[in-house]
Design a protein around this motif. Structure first.
Motif, PDB file in Angstrom:
ATOM      1  N   ARG A  20     -29.809  -3.463 -40.117  1.00  0.00           N
ATOM      2  CA  ARG A  20     -28.701  -3.720 -40.882  1.00  0.00           C
ATOM      3  C   ARG A  20     -27.447  -3.826 -39.738  1.00  0.00           C
ATOM      4  NH1 ARG A  20     -30.393  -5.744 -45.258  1.00  0.00           N
ATOM      5  NH2 ARG A  20     -31.766  -4.432 -46.513  1.00  0.00           N
ATOM      6  N   HIS A  21     -27.578  -3.258 -38.671  1.00  0.00           N
ATOM      7  CA  HIS A  21     -26.399  -3.366 -37.834  1.00  0.00           C
ATOM      8  C   HIS A  21     -26.514  -4.721 -37.155  1.00  0.00           C
ATOM      9  CE1 HIS A  21     -24.312   0.518 -37.490  1.00  0.00           C
ATOM     10  NE2 HIS A  21     -25.481   0.982 -37.766  1.00  0.00           N
ATOM     11  N   PHE A  22     -27.603  -5.208 -37.064  1.00  0.00           N
ATOM     12  CA  PHE A  22     -27.720  -6.591 -36.471  1.00  0.00           C
ATOM     13  C   PHE A  22     -27.369  -7.742 -37.374  1.00  0.00           C
ATOM     14  CE2 PHE A  22     -29.693  -4.590 -32.934  1.00  0.00           C
ATOM     15  CZ  PHE A  22     -29.887  -5.576 -31.758  1.00  0.00           C
ATOM     16  N   ASN A  23     -27.845  -7.506 -38.706  1.00  0.00           N
ATOM     17  CA  ASN A  23     -27.678  -8.630 -39.760  1.00  0.00           C
ATOM     18  C   ASN A  23     -26.547  -8.657 -40.639  1.00  0.00           C
ATOM     19  OD1 ASN A  23     -29.046  -9.725 -42.708  1.00  0.00           O
ATOM     20  ND2 ASN A  23     -29.486 -11.077 -40.936  1.00  0.00           N
ATOM     21  N   ASN A  24     -25.723  -7.447 -40.544  1.00  0.00           N
ATOM     22  CA  ASN A  24     -24.634  -7.309 -41.582  1.00  0.00           C
ATOM     23  C   ASN A  24     -23.388  -8.336 -40.970  1.00  0.00           C
ATOM     24  OD1 ASN A  24     -21.887  -6.096 -42.058  1.00  0.00           O
ATOM     25  ND2 ASN A  24     -23.086  -5.073 -43.590  1.00  0.00           N
ATOM     26  N   GLY A  25     -23.137  -9.044 -41.947  1.00  0.00           N
ATOM     27  CA  GLY A  25     -21.899 -10.130 -41.500  1.00  0.00           C
ATOM     28  C   GLY A  25     -20.597  -9.426 -40.927  1.00  0.00           C
ATOM     29  N   ASN A  26     -20.285  -8.068 -41.355  1.00  0.00           N
ATOM     30  CA  ASN A  26     -19.104  -7.674 -40.474  1.00  0.00           C
ATOM     31  C   ASN A  26     -19.439  -6.932 -39.377  1.00  0.00           C
ATOM     32  OD1 ASN A  26     -17.543  -8.482 -42.733  1.00  0.00           O
ATOM     33  ND2 ASN A  26     -18.322  -6.775 -43.918  1.00  0.00           N
ATOM     34  N   SER A  27     -20.916  -6.813 -38.773  1.00  0.00           N
ATOM     35  CA  SER A  27     -21.336  -6.134 -37.726  1.00  0.00           C
ATOM     36  C   SER A  27     -20.521  -6.950 -36.273  1.00  0.00           C
ATOM     37  CB  SER A  27     -22.663  -6.246 -37.665  1.00  0.00           C
ATOM     38  OG  SER A  27     -23.054  -5.743 -36.190  1.00  0.00           O
ATOM     39  N   PRO A  28     -20.172  -5.981 -35.322  1.00  0.00           N
ATOM     40  CA  PRO A  28     -19.920  -6.768 -34.114  1.00  0.00           C
ATOM     41  C   PRO A  28     -20.856  -7.387 -33.347  1.00  0.00           C
ATOM     42  CG  PRO A  28     -19.385  -4.321 -34.171  1.00  0.00           C
ATOM     43  CD  PRO A  28     -20.190  -4.721 -35.346  1.00  0.00           C
ATOM     44  N   LEU A  29     -22.199  -7.375 -34.013  1.00  0.00           N
ATOM     45  CA  LEU A  29     -23.317  -8.242 -33.270  1.00  0.00           C
ATOM     46  C   LEU A  29     -23.381  -9.374 -34.258  1.00  0.00           C
ATOM     47  CD1 LEU A  29     -25.852  -5.374 -32.866  1.00  0.00           C
ATOM     48  CD2 LEU A  29     -24.369  -5.816 -31.236  1.00  0.00           C
ATOM     49  N   PHE A  30     -22.838  -9.672 -35.088  1.00  0.00           N
ATOM     50  CA  PHE A  30     -22.891 -10.864 -35.983  1.00  0.00           C
ATOM     51  C   PHE A  30     -21.836 -11.992 -35.816  1.00  0.00           C
ATOM     52  CE2 PHE A  30     -23.529 -13.745 -39.487  1.00  0.00           C
ATOM     53  CZ  PHE A  30     -25.092 -13.683 -39.787  1.00  0.00           C
ATOM     54  N   PHE A  31     -22.180 -13.209 -35.572  1.00  0.00           N
ATOM     55  CA  PHE A  31     -21.186 -14.008 -35.480  1.00  0.00           C
ATOM     56  C   PHE A  31     -21.058 -15.396 -36.353  1.00  0.00           C
ATOM     57  CE2 PHE A  31     -21.736 -11.450 -31.677  1.00  0.00           C
ATOM     58  CZ  PHE A  31     -20.376 -11.026 -31.270  1.00  0.00           C
ATOM     59  N   LYS A  32     -19.948 -15.874 -36.524  1.00  0.00           N
ATOM     60  CA  LYS A  32     -20.133 -17.207 -37.297  1.00  0.00           C
ATOM     61  C   LYS A  32     -19.215 -18.221 -36.797  1.00  0.00           C
ATOM     62  CE  LYS A  32     -19.546 -13.377 -41.029  1.00  0.00           C
ATOM     63  NZ  LYS A  32     -18.818 -12.969 -42.219  1.00  0.00           N
ATOM     64  N   HIS A  33     -19.369 -18.424 -35.507  1.00  0.00           N
ATOM     65  CA  HIS A  33     -18.797 -19.300 -34.910  1.00  0.00           C
ATOM     66  C   HIS A  33     -19.804 -20.513 -34.842  1.00  0.00           C
ATOM     67  CE1 HIS A  33     -15.055 -16.945 -34.488  1.00  0.00           C
ATOM     68  NE2 HIS A  33     -15.934 -16.159 -33.764  1.00  0.00           N
TER      69      HIS A  33
END
Length: 347
Positions: free
Chosen positions: A272-285
């Motif tokens: 969940r820490h990797f896949n959550n859209g608000n995680s510092p590990l998840f990016f949307k660029h």
């Protein structure tokens, strides 16, 4: 409601001789438009075909056989297929990746653009080679994967400024999965392969040990760790000069993962820490080639794969052991959603 794009990843099952596997892959290519074929031929215009063929014949002849089958199926010459898919002297945009190994589990986010993403999870069971599962790049290569002996390897882009004649990391990952049973064998082989660019390679195996190989065309440095964290910069003193000028985003991701180590989270909590859209590990660029496309967990001891496509994805658990035992019906595709960010910026 947020605007999203559906992301579909095809699940491919190939088996037989490497030549037959190449033929099977050609059918998939002919039925789907592949990004390398469709608008990006300039990525491969510097490929030295004869040198690529010579090096592959020496280091991993099975891949040449696969490309020969691919060429026949596509009604192209073998040389043209080697130029397009071997990954030798290819130019490629920057990408991001974050990997974390703890408690025998290897978890990873792959950050890139859907326009150059194969979107293929390949299960390969050759009659005369090591079986593996992994996400493909340029058909032949692998972004990450695990073989039947539990060796797991993933790539992490560092810098394209320092380059030489050699293979891109996705081809090197595939060669390691094809040839090596464990980290020791992978370390020996990775030192022998010609590296085209600067990449990190994160690895683990059934023994539970894990390692990062920091690799440039000139040399490679090794760092063992348990737990292990790997992002997109070099840390060895002798390698730091080859980092990009701005590595703060990569450093921040590593700091965040360090904060999770002491929590000793469960596998799914880490997912969940990797896949959550608000995680510092998840990016949307995604337009800047830095958006998270898949989250994957490889379990070497269980020979199990857990996959999430896109953002906040319900994880799919697939037993690679059952696949090897021919006791598994694979899904035809995996689907997820990505929510492109409107602002520029790369982390």
């Amino acid at each position: 409601m947020r605007s999203y794009e559906e992301l579909i990843v095809e699940v491919i099952d190939v088996r037989g001789s490497y030549y037959q596997i190449g033929l099977q892959q050609s059918k998939v290519l002919l039925s789907h438009s592949h990004p390398i074929q469709n608008g990006f031929p300039n990525l491969t215009n510097k490929t030295n075909v004869q040198m690529a063929k010579q090096l592959l014949q020496f280091h991993c002849p099975s891949l040449v056989q696969e490309m020969e089958g691919l060429a026949v199926g596509l009604t192209q010459t073998t040389d043209s297929v080697i130029k397009m898919y071997s990954g030798y002297n290819i130019t490629f945009p920057e990408m991001g990746c974050t990997s974390f190994v703890q408690n025998g589990k290897y978890i990873r986010n792959y950050d890139f653009s859907p326009t150059l993403y194969d979107a293929r999870l390949v299960f390969s069971n050759p009659m005369n080679g090591y079986a593996s599962v992994g996400f493909s790049q340029q058909i032949i290569g692998r972004l990450d994967g695990m073989n039947e002996f539990g060796l797991v390897v993933g790539l992490h882009f560092v810098n394209s400024e320092y380059h030489d004649e050699g293979f891109i990391a996705s081809t090197i990952v595939r060669i390691l999965l094809e040839q090596c049973k464990n980290i020791e064998e992978a370390l020996k082989l990775i030192r022998e392969l010609p590296h085209g660019y600067c990449y990190n390679y994160s690895m683990t195996d059934q023994s539970g040990q894990s390692i990062v190989v920091e690799a440039s065309p000139q040399k490679q440095e090794e760092k063992y760790g348990n737990p292990l964290i790997c992002t997109n910069h070099f840390e060895a003193t002798s390698m730091k000069e080859k980092n990009k000028k701005n590595i703060q985003g990569s450093v921040n991701r590593k700091h965040f993962l360090n904060s999770l180590v002491e929590k000793n989270l469960t596998t799914m909590a880490t997912y969940r820490h990797f896949n959550n859209g608000n995680s510092p590990l998840f990016f949307k660029h995604y337009k800047e080639y830095f958006g998270t496309l898949h989250t994957v967990i490889y379990s070497p001891k269980l020979l199990e794969v857990i996959v999430g496509i896109g953002e906040d994805a319900e994880p799919i658990i697939i037993s690679f052991k059952d696949y090897l035992d021919e006791a598994l019906t694979l899904p035809k595709r995996l689907t997820g959603r990505i929510y492109p960010h409107n602002e520029d910026g790369i982390e």
